[in-house]
Design a protein around this motif. Structure first.
Motif, short mmCIF file in Angstrom:
data_model
loop_
_atom_site.label_atom_id
_atom_site.label_comp_id
_atom_site.label_asym_id
_atom_site.label_seq_id
_atom_site.Cartn_x
_atom_site.Cartn_y
_atom_site.Cartn_z
N LEU A 234 0.82 -1.22 0.00
CA LEU A 234 0.00 0.00 0.00
C LEU A 234 0.85 1.26 0.00
O LEU A 234 0.47 2.27 -0.61
CB LEU A 234 -0.94 0.00 1.21
N THR A 235 1.99 1.22 0.67
CA THR A 235 2.87 2.39 0.68
C THR A 235 3.37 2.69 -0.72
O THR A 235 3.36 3.84 -1.17
CB THR A 235 4.06 2.15 1.63
N GLY A 236 3.81 1.66 -1.42
CA GLY A 236 4.29 1.85 -2.79
C GLY A 236 3.18 2.28 -3.73
O GLY A 236 3.37 3.16 -4.59
N ILE A 237 2.01 1.68 -3.58
CA ILE A 237 0.86 2.05 -4.44
C ILE A 237 0.49 3.51 -4.23
O ILE A 237 0.22 4.24 -5.18
CB ILE A 237 -0.33 1.12 -4.16
N GLU A 238 0.51 3.95 -2.97
CA GLU A 238 0.19 5.35 -2.68
C GLU A 238 1.20 6.30 -3.31
O GLU A 238 0.84 7.36 -3.84
CB GLU A 238 0.12 5.58 -1.17
N LYS A 239 2.47 5.92 -3.30
CA LYS A 239 3.50 6.78 -3.90
C LYS A 239 3.30 6.87 -5.41
O LYS A 239 3.43 7.96 -5.99
CB LYS A 239 4.89 6.24 -3.57
N ILE A 240 3.01 5.76 -6.05
CA ILE A 240 2.75 5.79 -7.50
C ILE A 240 1.52 6.64 -7.79
O ILE A 240 1.52 7.48 -8.70
CB ILE A 240 2.56 4.36 -8.04
N ILE A 265 -10.64 -0.29 -0.17
CA ILE A 265 -11.89 0.47 -0.20
C ILE A 265 -11.84 1.76 0.63
O ILE A 265 -12.69 2.64 0.43
CB ILE A 265 -13.09 -0.40 0.24
N TYR A 266 -10.87 1.88 1.52
CA TYR A 266 -10.79 3.09 2.33
C TYR A 266 -9.75 4.08 1.80
O TYR A 266 -9.41 5.06 2.48
CB TYR A 266 -10.49 2.73 3.79
N HIS A 267 -9.25 3.84 0.59
CA HIS A 267 -8.24 4.70 -0.02
C HIS A 267 -8.71 5.16 -1.40
O HIS A 267 -9.50 4.46 -2.05
CB HIS A 267 -6.91 3.96 -0.16
#
Length: 379
Positions: A234-240, A265-267
């Motif tokens: 999730l950290t990497g996905i958020e950065k992308i 679902i909460y992001h």
């Protein structure tokens, strides 16, 4: 009306190998494959069907899981199939009675066959049972990774365009970053600005490569960037997500099923959820699409791996409003077998659900007779 008996015909196929010897973490198409032809019979003689397993690897463990589940549901009501979903989804991952990925696959085959059976009994297509309607669905063409240089994908894009498709999803495999960016630019130039493009590296990138490739996707107006890194990073996905404009689509990985949706679902990321009847059946896929819709996300449905799952995907897409495309996996011979009907593109590159009862496809008994190696009967 109850389930009276269940049969599985085990068939054997010898598939041609696909690609230029490209390494694939998700498996290679080609060689000897065993799959199951599932038959679920009602008390009044109707028969619902599905195929067990896909065109990759061996599927005997999946067939065994179907056999185990079939013994549990024998005698159950055909119209209370939701109970099977609840039984499966409540089983813990870590216990003596834990479920496995093969159990999800087994459920999916049984669930699709039961929906086919319901439609035949009621003389209605599955999309009508789901509250949908027949509609034209845009298809995008795609192959598994099969080239080692950009020019191979340019040639592949010509093949896609010549089928009157208007969208193309690239599986680039392990090409190095510079070659991948070159390929993106060349394919866009070859197909023009109006062609819809996606890319799926099958979770094989690290963060730096994802950002470098993602920048090129932005510049070349790609529709989505699928599974660049591990689906649970999730950290990497958020950065992308924070660095690129191209929407992220996650995840086609085999261990991403239903409960794993909770991570997304909460992001606001990913913008697109992936699902397929191959992993969730029709029952679970409808639920996953509804969850995505509740968060204003698309639920783009991926290949089923065989014609019954693919047709199930078309019926589900005909019944929801948050899936745009059908994944037209090639070569189609890998999935289209053992049936009289095939899934065909129209002149504009669309597919349509059959209006016939159930899923609208029927078994080719002559083909099955010629290719069967064993039969399992459960009474």
């Amino acid at each position: 009306m109850n389930i009276k008996k269940i049969e599985i015909d085990i068939v054997e196929r010898n598939l041609e190998f696909v690609g230029d010897n490209v390494f694939q973490s998700s498996g290679v198409t080609g060689g000897i494959v065993h799959q199951g032809i599932l038959r679920i019979f009602s008390e009044n003689g109707f028969e619902g069907n599905c195929i067990i397993g896909s065109h990759r690897g061996d599927n005997l463990s999946k067939i065994n899981s179907v056999k185990n589940l079939a013994n549990i549901i024998l005698g159950d009501s055909i119209f209370s199939s939701n109970n099977i979903w609840h039984m499966l989804i409540k089983r813990p991952k870590f216990s003596i009675n834990r479920f496995t990925i093969d159990d999800f696959s087994a459920f999916s085959s049984i669930d699709v066959a039961i929906w086919d059976l319901k439609g035949k009994i009621l003389n209605l297509p599955v999309y009508s049972l789901l509250g949908g309607e027949q509609k034209k669905i845009k298809a995008y063409g795609t192959y598994q990774p099969r080239h080692i240089d950009p020019d191979g994908y340019v040639q592949e894009s010509d093949e896609i365009k010549n089928l009157n498709l208007k969208a193309y999803k690239i599986h680039p495999g392990p090409m190095e970053t510079k070659k991948t960016i070159s390929m993106i630019e060349k394919v866009r130039k070859n197909l023009g600005k109006e062609f819809t493009l996606m890319i799926d590296p099958n979770n094989s990138y690290d963060l730096k490569k994802s950002l470098d490739v993602g920048e090129s996707l932005d510049e070349n107006n790609f529709f989505w960037f699928e599974d660049p890194i591990a689906w649970d990073d999730l950290t990497g996905i958020e950065k992308i997500f924070s660095k690129i404009k191209t929407p992220l689509a996650m995840s086609d990985q085999i261990d991403f099923n239903f409960k794993e949706l909770q991570k997304y679902i909460y992001h606001p990321f990913p913008q697109i959820i992936r699902g397929t009847s191959r992993k969730l059946g029709i029952t679970g896929l409808m639920k996953a699409c509804a969850i995505a819709e509740s968060k204003n996300k698309l639920c783009e449905i991926g290949t089923g791996g065989n014609i019954y799952f693919n047709m199930a995907n078309i019926h589900v897409t005909s019944s929801i409003n948050n899936c745009i495309f059908y994944e037209y996996w090639m070569p189609t011979s890998s999935a289209d077998f053992a049936t009289i009907e095939k899934i065909d593109l129209d002149s504009k590159g669309n597919v349509t659900a059959s209006e016939k009862p159930g899923l609208g496809i029927s078994l080719d008994e002559n083909w099955i007779k010629d290719n069967i190696v064993d039969r399992i009967k459960i009474f």
